[in-house]
Motif scaffolding. Structure first.
Motif, short mmCIF file in Angstrom:
data_model
loop_
_atom_site.label_atom_id
_atom_site.label_comp_id
_atom_site.label_asym_id
_atom_site.label_seq_id
_atom_site.Cartn_x
_atom_site.Cartn_y
_atom_site.Cartn_z
N UNK A 20 -6.49 10.82 3.84
CA UNK A 20 -5.92 9.84 4.77
C UNK A 20 -4.53 10.29 5.23
N UNK A 21 -4.32 10.25 6.54
CA UNK A 21 -3.02 10.66 7.08
C UNK A 21 -1.89 9.77 6.59
N UNK A 22 -2.17 8.50 6.38
CA UNK A 22 -1.13 7.59 5.87
C UNK A 22 -0.65 8.01 4.49
N UNK A 23 -1.59 8.45 3.63
CA UNK A 23 -1.22 8.91 2.30
C UNK A 23 -0.37 10.17 2.37
N UNK A 24 -0.76 11.09 3.25
CA UNK A 24 0.02 12.33 3.41
C UNK A 24 1.42 12.01 3.90
N UNK A 25 1.51 11.14 4.89
CA UNK A 25 2.83 10.77 5.41
C UNK A 25 3.69 10.09 4.34
N UNK A 26 3.05 9.24 3.53
CA UNK A 26 3.78 8.55 2.47
C UNK A 26 4.30 9.53 1.43
N UNK A 27 3.45 10.48 1.04
CA UNK A 27 3.87 11.48 0.04
C UNK A 27 4.98 12.36 0.59
N UNK A 28 4.85 12.78 1.84
CA UNK A 28 5.89 13.61 2.45
C UNK A 28 7.22 12.87 2.55
N UNK A 29 7.15 11.58 2.88
CA UNK A 29 8.37 10.79 2.98
C UNK A 29 9.04 10.65 1.62
N UNK A 30 8.24 10.42 0.58
CA UNK A 30 8.79 10.31 -0.78
C UNK A 30 9.44 11.62 -1.21
N UNK A 31 8.78 12.75 -0.90
CA UNK A 31 9.34 14.06 -1.26
C UNK A 31 10.67 14.29 -0.54
N UNK A 32 10.72 13.95 0.75
CA UNK A 32 11.96 14.13 1.52
C UNK A 32 13.08 13.26 0.95
N UNK A 33 12.73 12.01 0.62
CA UNK A 33 13.74 11.11 0.04
C UNK A 33 14.26 11.65 -1.29
N UNK A 34 13.35 12.15 -2.13
CA UNK A 34 13.77 12.70 -3.42
C UNK A 34 14.66 13.93 -3.24
N UNK A 35 14.29 14.80 -2.32
CA UNK A 35 15.10 16.00 -2.09
C UNK A 35 16.49 15.65 -1.59
N UNK A 36 16.57 14.67 -0.69
CA UNK A 36 17.87 14.25 -0.18
C UNK A 36 18.70 13.62 -1.30
N UNK A 37 18.05 12.80 -2.14
CA UNK A 37 18.76 12.17 -3.26
C UNK A 37 19.28 13.21 -4.25
N UNK A 38 18.47 14.24 -4.52
CA UNK A 38 18.91 15.31 -5.43
C UNK A 38 20.10 16.05 -4.83
N UNK A 39 20.04 16.31 -3.51
CA UNK A 39 21.13 16.99 -2.84
C UNK A 39 22.42 16.17 -2.92
N UNK A 40 22.30 14.88 -2.66
CA UNK A 40 23.48 14.00 -2.73
C UNK A 40 24.01 13.92 -4.16
N UNK A 41 23.09 13.78 -5.13
CA UNK A 41 23.49 13.62 -6.53
C UNK A 41 24.22 14.85 -7.04
N UNK A 42 23.70 16.03 -6.73
CA UNK A 42 24.31 17.26 -7.24
C UNK A 42 25.68 17.51 -6.63
N UNK A 43 25.89 17.12 -5.39
CA UNK A 43 27.16 17.39 -4.73
C UNK A 43 28.19 16.28 -4.93
N UNK A 44 27.76 15.11 -5.33
CA UNK A 44 28.70 14.01 -5.59
C UNK A 44 28.72 13.62 -7.06
N UNK A 45 28.27 14.52 -7.94
CA UNK A 45 28.20 14.19 -9.36
C UNK A 45 29.59 13.89 -9.93
N UNK A 46 30.61 14.57 -9.43
CA UNK A 46 31.98 14.36 -9.92
C UNK A 46 32.41 12.91 -9.72
N UNK A 47 31.91 12.26 -8.66
CA UNK A 47 32.30 10.89 -8.35
C UNK A 47 31.29 9.87 -8.88
N UNK A 48 30.29 10.32 -9.60
CA UNK A 48 29.26 9.40 -10.10
C UNK A 48 29.84 8.32 -11.01
N UNK A 49 30.77 8.64 -11.94
CA UNK A 49 31.37 7.55 -12.73
C UNK A 49 32.03 6.48 -11.89
#
Length: 364
Positions: free
Chosen positions: A7-36
């Protein structure tokens, strides 16, 4: 042979989740100093949440004015005392480590006492061993100064983020509430547990440390030790040490008194530490801390170790909080995907004054 197309909807949903996770990892790794700082803002928001809604919803204050008032209270009652504590402790620790001659002079009495005692003579207290220990301790001075600078930066970040969280509190909570992919009952339970954990760790741990430090400082003054305020603060900090806790301060102090011929004060301080200072932990855990939230001591111990490794001094509060979140998420997982319908979802009251506004709105 026919192949079943995904189903295309499932593929789109999985791709969106992967993109969100990658962006979150990118933000987390670069702003880790300010996480506290972000974690601190979340903690302060939960502590001030009721007051903020009372000022803005019941008394009709402007959100910006209410937010500035709460930030001012934070500066006066939290940032101010923290600054004074750091400003007092850093020079004391630096001078204590750098002034090797004075330490060697005071240490001679302990060394002679151990040398004359047949049961303690095997312990290496030579000048070489002491100097090696001081040199290793001196290496931590830059780390201490860097940690102090990190605390200062993250305090500013926390206050900055807290202002915008308080100003847009309703929209923020509604967005988070709608984004959580759980049932209404699990959302209410998740909020209840998280609210309890934050209050228990953010209020309970400092209260415990402060009470033990004050009582210990009084004991050091009574039994004639120099600089009881400094030793009391060290005792408060030592409450985070697993198993040994405050003993790492008052027992060496008692040995110092014993080595200098003050056997009465030494015995009195040792008994005072074991009976009075040690019992405060149990008394508070079964009274004040029990009302704030029943957090298991193992979560506190290993959470502090985790927090110190991740965030330095700021990890004293956030470490146990992160570790506690695992238990809460496991409970929510059991509620959502476990066998049968858990009683906790059936009995969760959605008209809870501690619940987010959106939860109350849905129940009315």
């Amino acid at each position: 042979m026919k192949y079943k197309q995904i189903n295309n909807n499932s593929i789109n949903q999985i791709m969106l989740i992967i993109i969100i996770l990658l962006i979150c990892i990118l933000i987390f790794t670069n702003l880790f100093y300010y996480l506290p700082g972000f974690l601190g803002a979340i903690t302060l928001y939960i502590l001030f949440r009721k007051i903020n809604f009372k000022l803005t919803e019941e008394r009709k204050w402007k959100r910006s004015i209410a937010s500035l008032l709460l930030i001012l209270l934070t500066i006066v009652f939290l940032v101010g005392p923290l600054y004074l504590l750091i400003n007092y402790m850093v020079p004391q620790v630096t001078d204590a480590i750098s002034n090797k001659d004075e330490i060697m002079e005071k240490f001679d009495s302990i060394k002679n006492y151990f040398k004359d005692n047949p049961y303690l003579s095997s312990i290496d207290l030579s000048d070489t061993a002491l100097m090696g220990g001081l040199q290793r301790a001196a290496k931590f001075i830059p780390n201490i100064l860097n940690s102090v600078a990190e605390v200062g930066v993250n305090v500013l970040v926390a206050l900055f983020v807290l202002y915008f969280m308080l100003v847009s509190s309703k929209q923020l909570e509604r967005t988070i509430y709608n984004a959580i992919p759980f049932s209404t009952g699990s959302k209410a339970e998740l909020w209840k547990e998280f609210d309890m954990m934050v209050k228990s760790n953010a209020i309970g741990i400092p209260i415990l440390a402060m009470c033990q430090g004050v009582v210990a400082g009084v004991g050091y003054w009574i039994f004639g030790l120099e600089n009881p305020i400094f030793l009391g603060i060290l005792t408060a900090v030592s409450t985070i040490i697993p198993i040994l806790g405050t003993m790492v301060v008052y027992l060496p102090a008692a040995v110092f008194l014993l080595a200098n011929g003050q056997s009465g004060n030494a015995i009195g301080l040792a008994l005072y530490g074991i009976i009075i200072i040690g019992s405060i932990d149990n008394v508070l855990r079964f009274t004040i801390l029990k009302k704030l939230g029943d957090v298991h001591p193992l979560i506190t111990v290993f959470g502090v170790l985790l927090g110190l490794n991740l965030f330095g001094m700021l990890g004293l509060i956030f470490g146990p909080l992160i570790l506690s979140c695992v238990g809460v998420l496991l409970k929510v997982y059991g509620n959502e995907f476990g066998r049968g319908t858990p009683e906790i979802i059936q009995s969760t009251s959605l008209i809870d004054p501690n619940s987010p506004p959106d939860i109350k709105d849905r129940s009315q």
